[in-house]
Design a protein around this motif. Structure first.
Motif, PDB file in Angstrom:
ATOM      1  N   UNK A 145       0.832  -1.209   0.000  1.00  0.00           N
ATOM      2  CA  UNK A 145       0.000   0.000   0.000  1.00  0.00           C
ATOM      3  C   UNK A 145       0.864   1.256   0.000  1.00  0.00           C
ATOM      4  N   UNK A 146       1.881   1.256   0.855  1.00  0.00           N
ATOM      5  CA  UNK A 146       2.783   2.409   0.950  1.00  0.00           C
ATOM      6  C   UNK A 146       3.491   2.648  -0.373  1.00  0.00           C
ATOM      7  N   UNK A 147       3.976   1.585  -0.989  1.00  0.00           N
ATOM      8  CA  UNK A 147       4.683   1.710  -2.260  1.00  0.00           C
ATOM      9  C   UNK A 147       3.787   2.311  -3.336  1.00  0.00           C
ATOM     10  N   UNK A 148       2.520   1.920  -3.322  1.00  0.00           N
ATOM     11  CA  UNK A 148       1.598   2.400  -4.336  1.00  0.00           C
ATOM     12  C   UNK A 148       1.258   3.871  -4.220  1.00  0.00           C
ATOM     13  N   UNK A 149       1.183   4.390  -2.983  1.00  0.00           N
ATOM     14  CA  UNK A 149       0.778   5.789  -2.823  1.00  0.00           C
ATOM     15  C   UNK A 149       1.937   6.723  -2.494  1.00  0.00           C
ATOM     16  N   UNK A 150       3.106   6.169  -2.101  1.00  0.00           N
ATOM     17  CA  UNK A 150       4.297   6.988  -1.887  1.00  0.00           C
ATOM     18  C   UNK A 150       4.445   7.567  -0.489  1.00  0.00           C
ATOM     19  N   UNK A 151       3.645   7.150   0.454  1.00  0.00           N
ATOM     20  CA  UNK A 151       3.768   7.603   1.841  1.00  0.00           C
ATOM     21  C   UNK A 151       3.110   6.579   2.755  1.00  0.00           C
ATOM     22  N   UNK A 152       3.403   6.680   4.049  1.00  0.00           N
ATOM     23  CA  UNK A 152       2.862   5.711   4.991  1.00  0.00           C
ATOM     24  C   UNK A 152       2.530   6.333   6.324  1.00  0.00           C
ATOM     25  N   UNK A 153       1.986   5.509   7.216  1.00  0.00           N
ATOM     26  CA  UNK A 153       1.629   5.968   8.554  1.00  0.00           C
ATOM     27  C   UNK A 153       2.167   4.984   9.588  1.00  0.00           C
ATOM     28  N   UNK A 154       2.351   5.488  10.784  1.00  0.00           N
ATOM     29  CA  UNK A 154       2.585   4.659  11.968  1.00  0.00           C
ATOM     30  C   UNK A 154       1.347   4.848  12.831  1.00  0.00           C
ATOM     31  N   UNK A 155       0.477   3.854  12.811  1.00  0.00           N
ATOM     32  CA  UNK A 155      -0.791   3.931  13.532  1.00  0.00           C
ATOM     33  C   UNK A 155      -0.606   3.389  14.949  1.00  0.00           C
ATOM     34  N   UNK A 156       0.179   4.121  15.753  1.00  0.00           N
ATOM     35  CA  UNK A 156       0.448   3.719  17.148  1.00  0.00           C
ATOM     36  C   UNK A 156       1.019   2.307  17.209  1.00  0.00           C
ATOM     37  N   UNK A 157       1.973   2.010  16.349  1.00  0.00           N
ATOM     38  CA  UNK A 157       2.471   0.643  16.216  1.00  0.00           C
ATOM     39  C   UNK A 157       3.628   0.313  17.151  1.00  0.00           C
ATOM     40  N   UNK A 158       4.253   1.331  17.730  1.00  0.00           N
ATOM     41  CA  UNK A 158       5.306   1.087  18.722  1.00  0.00           C
ATOM     42  C   UNK A 158       4.907   1.622  20.092  1.00  0.00           C
ATOM     43  N   UNK A 159       4.347   2.816  20.110  1.00  0.00           N
ATOM     44  CA  UNK A 159       3.818   3.403  21.338  1.00  0.00           C
ATOM     45  C   UNK A 159       2.342   3.710  21.102  1.00  0.00           C
ATOM     46  N   UNK A 160       1.483   3.245  21.999  1.00  0.00           N
ATOM     47  CA  UNK A 160       0.050   3.339  21.714  1.00  0.00           C
ATOM     48  C   UNK A 160      -0.515   4.748  21.808  1.00  0.00           C
ATOM     49  N   UNK A 161       0.292   5.717  22.260  1.00  0.00           N
ATOM     50  CA  UNK A 161      -0.192   7.096  22.352  1.00  0.00           C
ATOM     51  C   UNK A 161       0.407   7.991  21.271  1.00  0.00           C
ATOM     52  N   UNK A 162       1.214   7.395  20.359  1.00  0.00           N
ATOM     53  CA  UNK A 162       1.871   8.178  19.316  1.00  0.00           C
ATOM     54  C   UNK A 162       1.438   7.705  17.936  1.00  0.00           C
ATOM     55  N   UNK A 163       1.432   8.630  16.975  1.00  0.00           N
ATOM     56  CA  UNK A 163       1.244   8.258  15.577  1.00  0.00           C
ATOM     57  C   UNK A 163       2.010   9.216  14.677  1.00  0.00           C
ATOM     58  N   UNK A 164       2.157   8.836  13.399  1.00  0.00           N
ATOM     59  CA  UNK A 164       2.904   9.709  12.488  1.00  0.00           C
ATOM     60  C   UNK A 164       2.540   9.408  11.044  1.00  0.00           C
ATOM     61  N   UNK A 165       2.896  10.347  10.178  1.00  0.00           N
ATOM     62  CA  UNK A 165       2.893  10.121   8.736  1.00  0.00           C
ATOM     63  C   UNK A 165       4.334  10.257   8.263  1.00  0.00           C
ATOM     64  N   UNK A 166       4.700   9.531   7.221  1.00  0.00           N
ATOM     65  CA  UNK A 166       6.095   9.528   6.778  1.00  0.00           C
ATOM     66  C   UNK A 166       6.177   9.384   5.269  1.00  0.00           C
ATOM     67  N   UNK A 167       7.271   9.887   4.707  1.00  0.00           N
ATOM     68  CA  UNK A 167       7.510   9.793   3.263  1.00  0.00           C
ATOM     69  C   UNK A 167       8.996   9.558   3.016  1.00  0.00           C
TER      70      UNK A 167
END
Length: 244
Positions: free
Chosen positions: A176-198
């Protein structure tokens, strides 16, 4: 000699976490105070450790200078730093820069956000590629062999309810990330944090690193962070162009 060097690096890593007294260092390594005292004296003379007025030992200024010099030699950090600062001023949250170095993805720059909450991330430390935004967007751009190298030995630990706990689950996300060129961290390491990345690439299309915008969820959830996506992508495009 190799054992001596190994112990010296262990002492430096221990003091980097927090200053310690002589007794605390000796207890940690389960050795006599005299042995540790000689090692600390050697490190102090080299400038790698300092003996503070309160009796505790801490990281010395020389090792800080060496670390800064090493960071300055990373072309990606040098090129991207002002772009990071400008992006952080616009979005108000924490911005991370990570670089692909051999078989690791490492944080090489960070501009803290306006929140008083500080993240676990530290410059110079490797990230978990399967559980971070920067790690996943880099993985998504890599050939399969390089991807396998970075994921070799991965322990598929469930840090939160959204952590990828299998290669199949991660690969689906990477597609999915490869197809759209960016991704997210949906609280995958810390449950109170999230991010978008490119990702950041050079003119040949080779991925070199990644940039992310991170926030605690109570301040900005993923929907709020996605509003900054055009700015994030514009910034990574400018950095990529400067890398040539």
């Amino acid at each position: 000699m190799s054992q001596t060097i190994h112990r010296a690096t262990e002492i430096i890593e221990l003091l980097a976490a927090s200053p310690r007294s002589l007794n605390e260092v000796a207890t940690h390594f389960e050795v006599h105070r005299t042995t540790v005292f000689r090692q600390l004296q050697t490190l102090e003379r080299a400038g790698f450790v300092m003996h503070r007025a309160d009796g505790q030992y801490a990281i010395g200024t020389r090792i800080i200078a060496i670390a800064q010099q090493a960071l300055d030699n990373f072309d990606l950090r040098r090129v991207a730093h002002e772009e990071l600062r400008a992006l952080q001023r616009r979005v108000g949250t924490t911005v991370h820069l990570a670089q692909l170095l051999e078989r690791s993805v490492v944080y090489i720059d960070k501009v803290e956000g306006d929140s008083s909450v500080r993240m676990y991330s530290r410059i110079g430390l490797p990230v978990l590629p399967q559980a971070t935004g920067v790690g996943k967007v880099i993985l998504a751009q890599l050939p399969s062999q390089r991807r396998d190298e970075l994921l070799a030995g991965t322990e598929w630990t469930a840090f939160t309810g959204t952590t990828h706990t299998s290669r199949a689950s991660l690969d689906a996300d990477l597609a999915t990330i490869s197809g759209r060129g960016w991704g997210v961290d949906d609280s995958e390491f810390e449950d109170f944090m999230n991010c978008i990345a490119a990702p950041i690439a050079n003119s040949t299309g080779t991925v070199l690193g990644a940039l992310s915008i991170s926030s605690i969820k109570v301040v900005n959830d993923l929907d709020a962070l996605r509003r900054h996506l055009p700015d994030l992508l514009d910034t990574t495009a400018r950095i990529s162009a400067q890398l040539g």
